[in-house]
Design a protein around this motif. Structure first.
Motif, PDB file in Angstrom:
ATOM      1  N   PHE A 156       1.539  -0.991  -0.585  1.00  0.00           N
ATOM      2  CA  PHE A 156      -0.407  -0.084  -0.020  1.00  0.00           C
ATOM      3  C   PHE A 156       0.930   1.045   0.175  1.00  0.00           C
ATOM      4  N   ASN A 157       1.975   1.007   0.556  1.00  0.00           N
ATOM      5  CA  ASN A 157       2.717   2.003   1.154  1.00  0.00           C
ATOM      6  C   ASN A 157       3.388   2.915  -0.526  1.00  0.00           C
ATOM      7  N   CYS A 158       3.017   1.885  -1.403  1.00  0.00           N
ATOM      8  CA  CYS A 158       3.504   2.123  -2.957  1.00  0.00           C
ATOM      9  C   CYS A 158       2.499   3.324  -3.771  1.00  0.00           C
ATOM     10  N   THR A 159       1.057   3.068  -3.719  1.00  0.00           N
ATOM     11  CA  THR A 159       0.424   4.056  -3.422  1.00  0.00           C
ATOM     12  C   THR A 159       0.805   5.460  -2.373  1.00  0.00           C
ATOM     13  N   ILE A 160       1.522   5.822  -2.199  1.00  0.00           N
ATOM     14  CA  ILE A 160       2.174   6.862  -1.264  1.00  0.00           C
ATOM     15  C   ILE A 160       3.233   6.937  -2.058  1.00  0.00           C
ATOM     16  N   CYS A 161       4.113   6.127  -2.720  1.00  0.00           N
ATOM     17  CA  CYS A 161       5.691   6.339  -3.566  1.00  0.00           C
ATOM     18  C   CYS A 161       5.156   6.942  -4.738  1.00  0.00           C
ATOM     19  N   LEU A 162       4.646   5.556  -5.459  1.00  0.00           N
ATOM     20  CA  LEU A 162       4.240   6.678  -6.860  1.00  0.00           C
ATOM     21  C   LEU A 162       3.458   7.315  -7.208  1.00  0.00           C
ATOM     22  N   PRO A 163       2.499   8.257  -6.875  1.00  0.00           N
ATOM     23  CA  PRO A 163       2.420   9.560  -7.403  1.00  0.00           C
ATOM     24  C   PRO A 163       3.804  10.820  -6.963  1.00  0.00           C
ATOM     25  N   GLN A 164       4.259   9.932  -6.162  1.00  0.00           N
ATOM     26  CA  GLN A 164       5.315  11.698  -5.522  1.00  0.00           C
ATOM     27  C   GLN A 164       6.266  11.121  -7.064  1.00  0.00           C
ATOM     28  N   ILE A 165       6.609   9.942  -7.370  1.00  0.00           N
ATOM     29  CA  ILE A 165       7.309   9.804  -8.693  1.00  0.00           C
ATOM     30  C   ILE A 165       7.125  10.530  -9.878  1.00  0.00           C
ATOM     31  N   VAL A 166       5.817  10.036  -9.771  1.00  0.00           N
ATOM     32  CA  VAL A 166       5.204  10.485 -10.612  1.00  0.00           C
ATOM     33  C   VAL A 166       5.440  12.247 -11.456  1.00  0.00           C
ATOM     34  N   ALA A 167       4.814  12.725  -9.716  1.00  0.00           N
ATOM     35  CA  ALA A 167       5.043  14.625  -9.941  1.00  0.00           C
ATOM     36  C   ALA A 167       6.163  14.823  -9.911  1.00  0.00           C
ATOM     37  N   ALA A 168       7.635  14.070  -9.359  1.00  0.00           N
ATOM     38  CA  ALA A 168       8.757  14.345  -9.544  1.00  0.00           C
ATOM     39  C   ALA A 168       9.225  14.597 -11.116  1.00  0.00           C
ATOM     40  N   ALA A 169       8.926  13.125 -11.352  1.00  0.00           N
ATOM     41  CA  ALA A 169       9.173  12.834 -12.610  1.00  0.00           C
ATOM     42  C   ALA A 169       8.554  14.331 -13.659  1.00  0.00           C
ATOM     43  N   CYS A 170       7.351  15.011 -13.410  1.00  0.00           N
ATOM     44  CA  CYS A 170       6.197  15.755 -14.366  1.00  0.00           C
ATOM     45  C   CYS A 170       6.785  16.916 -13.506  1.00  0.00           C
ATOM     46  N   GLY A 171       7.148  17.374 -12.826  1.00  0.00           N
ATOM     47  CA  GLY A 171       7.498  19.178 -12.139  1.00  0.00           C
ATOM     48  C   GLY A 171       7.670  20.070 -12.857  1.00  0.00           C
ATOM     49  N   GLY A 172       9.220  19.154 -13.868  1.00  0.00           N
ATOM     50  CA  GLY A 172       9.750  20.328 -14.881  1.00  0.00           C
ATOM     51  C   GLY A 172       9.057  21.054 -15.605  1.00  0.00           C
ATOM     52  N   LEU A 173       8.241  19.804 -16.321  1.00  0.00           N
ATOM     53  CA  LEU A 173       7.560  20.638 -17.224  1.00  0.00           C
ATOM     54  C   LEU A 173       6.892  21.361 -16.877  1.00  0.00           C
ATOM     55  N   VAL A 174       6.113  20.888 -15.792  1.00  0.00           N
ATOM     56  CA  VAL A 174       4.348  21.038 -15.540  1.00  0.00           C
ATOM     57  C   VAL A 174       5.008  23.048 -14.835  1.00  0.00           C
ATOM     58  N   LEU A 175       5.740  22.719 -14.438  1.00  0.00           N
ATOM     59  CA  LEU A 175       6.783  24.060 -13.927  1.00  0.00           C
ATOM     60  C   LEU A 175       7.444  24.911 -15.235  1.00  0.00           C
ATOM     61  N   GLU A 176       7.369  24.795 -16.168  1.00  0.00           N
ATOM     62  CA  GLU A 176       7.710  25.155 -17.435  1.00  0.00           C
ATOM     63  C   GLU A 176       6.529  25.514 -17.832  1.00  0.00           C
ATOM     64  N   LEU A 177       5.524  24.400 -17.845  1.00  0.00           N
ATOM     65  CA  LEU A 177       4.031  25.262 -17.684  1.00  0.00           C
ATOM     66  C   LEU A 177       4.152  26.654 -17.902  1.00  0.00           C
ATOM     67  N   PHE A 178       3.920  26.728 -16.612  1.00  0.00           N
ATOM     68  CA  PHE A 178       2.889  27.664 -15.770  1.00  0.00           C
ATOM     69  C   PHE A 178       4.425  29.149 -15.755  1.00  0.00           C
ATOM     70  N   GLY A 179       5.419  28.881 -16.617  1.00  0.00           N
ATOM     71  CA  GLY A 179       6.278  30.439 -17.000  1.00  0.00           C
ATOM     72  C   GLY A 179       7.388  30.586 -15.591  1.00  0.00           C
ATOM     73  N   GLY A 180       7.990  28.929 -15.186  1.00  0.00           N
ATOM     74  CA  GLY A 180       8.488  29.169 -14.056  1.00  0.00           C
ATOM     75  C   GLY A 180       8.335  29.785 -12.632  1.00  0.00           C
ATOM     76  N   SER A 181       7.053  29.406 -12.519  1.00  0.00           N
ATOM     77  CA  SER A 181       6.661  30.412 -11.318  1.00  0.00           C
ATOM     78  C   SER A 181       6.410  28.859 -10.546  1.00  0.00           C
ATOM     79  N   GLN A 182       6.643  29.334  -9.149  1.00  0.00           N
ATOM     80  CA  GLN A 182       6.573  28.094  -8.596  1.00  0.00           C
ATOM     81  C   GLN A 182       5.335  28.185  -7.150  1.00  0.00           C
ATOM     82  N   ALA A 183       4.702  29.526  -7.915  1.00  0.00           N
ATOM     83  CA  ALA A 183       3.840  29.582  -7.040  1.00  0.00           C
ATOM     84  C   ALA A 183       2.962  29.227  -6.946  1.00  0.00           C
ATOM     85  N   LEU A 184       2.865  28.880  -8.765  1.00  0.00           N
ATOM     86  CA  LEU A 184       1.962  28.515  -9.751  1.00  0.00           C
ATOM     87  C   LEU A 184       1.620  26.680  -9.347  1.00  0.00           C
ATOM     88  N   MET A 185       2.582  25.877  -8.824  1.00  0.00           N
ATOM     89  CA  MET A 185       2.485  24.944  -9.041  1.00  0.00           C
ATOM     90  C   MET A 185       2.108  24.633  -7.345  1.00  0.00           C
TER      91      MET A 185
END
Length: 437
Positions: A383-412
């Motif tokens: 069940f801990n994988c349901t804690i870990c997997l979403p963090q991995i996905v979010a971390a892997a996509c974080g840079g792309l989402v940040l770029e989508l928001f124009g580099g604004s960390q607040a919008l994250m």
């Protein structure tokens, strides 16, 4: 119930120091903001590997020291050693000119330290959840996990405030470029000392069930626990036969933990930019913002402690879950638009309600649905994988989402709020065999 979870107070201090300071540490060592989320892949990845194995092995461990306690002690000892090393990553005269795969030598040292730290924290943390599942009846589990949530957030409160406390008593909060400030280093030292003391308290105060006692308490065959291979299954087979609550609560977990990964990664940059008007990691303003993030996370812990008292008063676990997530969503969304450091207190109080629910309700629902199984530890590890997997996905996509928001960390943080709203919607499909649906 108190003794079962008291060591969690110390473990959570270590986890709080990690979550509040990792982005600050790696930014100080030279990481680009678009790289920060990648450092957050490692902690949940190690959790996905370690916690199912700890569950599997501890399910079969019946020895003089206990069933879960040997892992608790081993994880705490390793965590203490690494907590002494990690904040010194910039203090060992490692060459910052040597670059490999985009990281300098100091960042590589910090990276490997982070791997060992999170692995050991996971080894120490999981036994507390398992012992409650092993030794507390269904009617008291909500209370038991709420106590665990209370101690968890009290530990978080202390861990988050350490850097600003040490700054207040005169320890330097700034350092030469590439070096972690002494206020952060001494925070990790203090956290390590408290961690081992709290874990030793639980280790010596709690006597786990023998195989015969456990079998009688849970109405299962003691021969299976004593070493017979009957009923042993691989992880894949366990997943195939997992109760429906495992998957439905897991979906909710996906949205919640992805949201909090964004919070841990980008709050420091968001607060520095919105409230101090700087993105220069070596500036006094950025380091002051780093201390303030600890204060905000402490406020979140206070909100979580208060909400943990309220949760058992809900007649419906689902209603408690939905309400908690929506309150937290409002808090996250507000962070993106606030430029006064003190007004952020209200936002993080609201976020605390979600954190309290995430610590208590998923495990209450799941362990109730696992009543009578001899695979409690393995299921909790999986069940801990349901804690870990979403963090991995979010971390892997974080840079792309940040770029989508124009580099604004607040919008994250705005994105985090939207994820919690999705989580609240997902709660509507959660079923449990508890009477408190």
């Amino acid at each position: 119930m108190w003794n079962l979870s008291f060591g969690f107070f110390g473990v959570q201090i270590a986890y709080a120091l990690q979550s509040a300071n990792i982005s600050r540490i790696f930014a100080t060592l030279g990481a680009d903001p678009h790289q920060l989320s990648f450092f957050w892949i490692l902690p949940p990845l190690m959790g996905m590997i370690v916690q199912p194995l700890i569950g599997k092995w501890s399910d079969r461990t019946w020895c003089r020291l206990g069933r879960r306690k040997p892992y608790l002690l081993a994880g705490a000892i390793i965590a203490v050693l690494v907590m002494i090393l990690l904040p010194n990553a910039g203090s060992f005269n490692l060459s910052t000119s040597y670059i490999f795969l985009g990281l300098n030598a100091a960042m590589w040292f910090g990276l490997f330290s982070l791997i060992f730290l999170d692995t050991s924290i996971n080894v120490a943390m999981q036994p507390f959840k398992m012992m409650v599942g092993d030794m507390v009846n269904d009617e008291q589990k909500t209370k038991a996990y709420s106590i665990q949530s209370l101690l968890c957030n009290a530990g978080s409160l202390m861990g988050y405030l350490f850097p600003i406390f040490f700054t207040w008593i005169g320890i330097a909060n700034t350092a030469p470029k590439g070096v972690i400030p002494d206020s952060v280093i001494w925070s990790f030292y203090a956290g390590a000392a408290i961690l081992i003391a709290c874990v030793l308290f639980t280790f010596f105060k709690v006597r786990e069930f023998s195989p015969e006692e456990y079998a009688k308490f849970n109405n299962i065959d003691s021969q299976e626990l004593a070493g017979d291979n009957t009923g042993r299954q691989g992880f894949l087979s366990l997943l195939v036969h997992a109760p429906k609550a495992f998957w439905t609560v897991g979906l909710v977990q996906f949205f919640c933990w992805a949201a909090f990964l964004f919070m841990w990664t980008y709050t420091n940059g968001a607060v520095a930019s919105n409230c101090w008007g700087t993105s220069d990691v070596s500036s006094e303003g950025y380091q002051a913002a780093g201390n303030w993030v600890g204060v905000l996370f402490a406020v979140q812990a206070v909100g979580s402690i208060l909400w943990a008292i309220v949760i058992p008063r809900f007649k419906s676990l689902r209603n408690a879950y939905i309400t908690s997530l929506l309150i937290g969503a409002a808090g996250f969304i507000s962070v993106a638009f606030i430029h006064n450091q003190y007004m952020l207190f209200g936002s993080y109080l609201l976020i605390g309600a979600t954190w309290a629910a995430m610590l208590a309700l998923p495990f209450t629902i799941l362990t109730n649905s696992l009543k009578g199984t001899s695979h409690m530890g393995e299921y909790l590890g999986l069940f801990n994988c349901t804690i870990c997997l979403p963090q991995i996905v979010a971390a892997a996509c974080g840079g792309l989402v940040l770029e989508l928001f124009g580099g604004s960390q607040a919008l994250m943080l705005l994105a985090a709020g939207l994820l919690l709203i999705c989580g609240a919607v997902a709660v509507t499909i959660v079923k449990t065999n508890s009477s408190n649906n």
